[in-house]
Design a protein around this motif. Structure first.
Motif, PDB file in Angstrom:
ATOM      1  N   LEU A 295       0.874  -1.172   0.000  1.00 16.25           N
ATOM      2  CA  LEU A 295       0.000   0.000   0.000  1.00 16.25           C
ATOM      3  C   LEU A 295       0.911   1.221   0.000  1.00 16.25           C
ATOM      4  N   GLU A 381     -12.973   6.998   2.106  1.00 15.29           N
ATOM      5  CA  GLU A 381     -13.280   5.792   2.897  1.00 15.29           C
ATOM      6  C   GLU A 381     -13.899   4.714   2.015  1.00 15.29           C
ATOM      7  N   LEU A 384     -11.215   3.270  -0.365  1.00 16.69           N
ATOM      8  CA  LEU A 384     -10.340   2.318   0.321  1.00 16.69           C
ATOM      9  C   LEU A 384     -11.023   0.978   0.517  1.00 16.69           C
ATOM     10  N   GLU A 388      -9.517  -2.456  -0.950  1.00 11.38           N
ATOM     11  CA  GLU A 388      -9.041  -3.503  -0.041  1.00 11.38           C
ATOM     12  C   GLU A 388      -9.749  -4.832  -0.300  1.00 11.38           C
ATOM     13  N   VAL A 396      -2.270   5.052  -3.632  1.00 15.52           N
ATOM     14  CA  VAL A 396      -3.145   6.214  -3.438  1.00 15.52           C
ATOM     15  C   VAL A 396      -2.383   7.448  -3.882  1.00 15.52           C
ATOM     16  N   VAL A 406      -5.837  10.316   3.235  1.00 15.93           N
ATOM     17  CA  VAL A 406      -5.813   8.855   3.295  1.00 15.93           C
ATOM     18  C   VAL A 406      -4.773   8.375   4.299  1.00 15.93           C
ATOM     19  N   VAL A 410      -5.318   5.594   7.419  1.00 13.54           N
ATOM     20  CA  VAL A 410      -4.716   4.255   7.498  1.00 13.54           C
ATOM     21  C   VAL A 410      -3.585   4.140   8.513  1.00 13.54           C
TER      22      VAL A 410
END
Length: 411
Positions: A295, A381, A384, A388, A396, A406, A410
């Motif tokens: 990520l 949100e 993501l 995921e 991102v 973001v 996270v």
């Protein structure tokens, strides 16, 4: 309202050209900017990374070092640091109130950036830093940090961005950024071709010595790292903490700045410079917040930075394609940005950030390249969550403001 509340009431994207306001404010504050040894860093991309590298070099050489960058990712205090530590909110609040008081007395309406720049200068002076590294906010000629009298200036590179303020060609943008050149003060640059010619002309007019990457200093890549060769320094086997070939270019500029400062009689051991490049990191610059599956959060926000991001992902993950979550400011070249990331993108999720300048996902969708799966999400949100669910590598990007949003979700 207190100082920070007043700061938040201003539009941080508002641009007010000219140095008259900031000069008057600083003079009323005792001209703190003239009592600090500084370095000024401009350029289209890489300014923050280069500034952070130079500040880290100076700090590891034993100097108390201020660092002023923009924008912030989460907290506004990230913009003003000493020795790697953010200014505390209570200190920033008090400084903003002092600057605001001056402005009210003189009937000056400063921009968000001018207010913060004045606060940074006061803070660095009162904390008695040995040096302060100052990143320009956008351009150069009319940027508030251009009130400083630096020991060295730098322009990292020139590409197309902020055309409504800086001009619609690279040459016009180069001329604006070269406005940081000062009589007798060395200017270091990684610019090339026509933009370099513009910078050279302005430096000649201002009698500012110019040092050019690949001519007066250079970095040679080898074994996952690089070696630096300057006027005096020869540093072997540097393994930068930040990934990407473009970070090698940024490191070259930072090292050349440090070497130039060292020639002015300041003790900066080359081994400390090497140590700094191998340790310093900047948030949202090819930042791995998770490794398996990857990520990555990156603040790429224009065509050139998108190209560099895609190049770096391809180098580090040659057999993988990433899901990309993208939100961009409304004034960017959306089609070219998305085209640049397509070679390393398997799926594209378009959304918008909370920034008032953010483009709607529906608008971005019009520019999505063919050949990859594309969908939209109402907010970060939701984006993501959708990403995921794939369990695939994720990146991102699209805006530093979005990257900060973001990152806050996270981490």
């Amino acid at each position: 309202m207190n100082g920070l509340e007043y700061l938040r009431s201003l539009n941080q994207h508002s641009i007010k050209p000219g140095l008259e306001r900031i000069t008057e404010i600083l003079h009323a504050l005792g001209d703190p900017h003239l009592e600090i040894k500084t370095a000024v860093i401009a350029g289209t991309n890489g300014k923050t990374s280069t500034s952070a590298m130079l500040a880290e070099i100076l700090f590891r050489a034993g100097f108390s070092t201020g660092l002023y960058t923009s924008p912030h990712l989460v907290r506004v205090g990230e913009r003003i640091k000493i020795n790697g530590n953010d200014i505390e909110d209570r200190n920033l609040n008090e400084l903003i109130e002092r600057v605001h008081g001056i402005c009210k007395n003189k009937n000056i309406r400063p921009s968000y950036f001018e207010l913060l720049t004045a606060a940074a200068f006061i803070f660095f002076k009162e904390q008695e830093v040995d040096f302060a590294v100052l990143e320009t906010g956008m351009g150069g000629r009319w940027d508030a940090v251009n009130t400083a009298r630096p020991l060295v200036c730098a322009i990292t590179n020139i590409s197309i961005d902020h055309t409504q303020h800086l001009g619609n060609t690279k040459e016009k943008i180069a001329a604006e950024k070269a406005g940081i050149a000062k009589h007798g003060i060395p200017l270091i640059t990684g610019a090339r071709d026509a933009t370099l010619a513009v910078i050279e002309k302005i430096c000649a007019e201002k009698k500012s010595p110019i040092l050019k990457n690949r001519e007066d200093f250079k970095c040679t890549e080898n074994n996952g790292g690089f070696s630096y060769s300057g006027k005096v320094w020869e540093i072997e086997n540097i393994i930068p903490a930040m990934r990407g070939r473009f970070q090698v270019s940024n490191a070259a500029i930072a090292l050349a700045c440090a070497e130039t400062i060292a020639t002015r009689g300041f003790d900066i051991p080359p081994e400390k410079a090497k140590e700094a490049i191998e340790k310093v990191r900047v948030g949202a610059r090819m930042e791995y917040v998770r490794k398996n599956p990857p990520l990555i959060i990156d603040g790429a926000h224009n065509t050139e930075s998108a190209r560099r991001l895609a190049e770096t992902i391809a180098e580090n993950h040659p057999y993988e394609r990433f899901v990309f979550i993208v939100a961009m400011s409304d004034d960017k070249n959306h089609a070219e940005f998305l085209r640049m990331i397509k070679p390393v993108c398997s799926r594209l999720i378009l959304t918008r950030s909370k920034s008032g300048r953010s483009a709607d996902a529906a608008k971005l969708l019009k520019f999505a390249p063919e050949g990859i799966e594309v969908e939209t999400a109402d907010n970060p949100e939701e984006a993501l969550k959708k990403a995921e669910e794939t369990s695939l590598p994720l990146c991102v990007t699209g805006s530093l403001f979005f990257a900060g949003e973001v990152r806050n979700l996270v981490l």
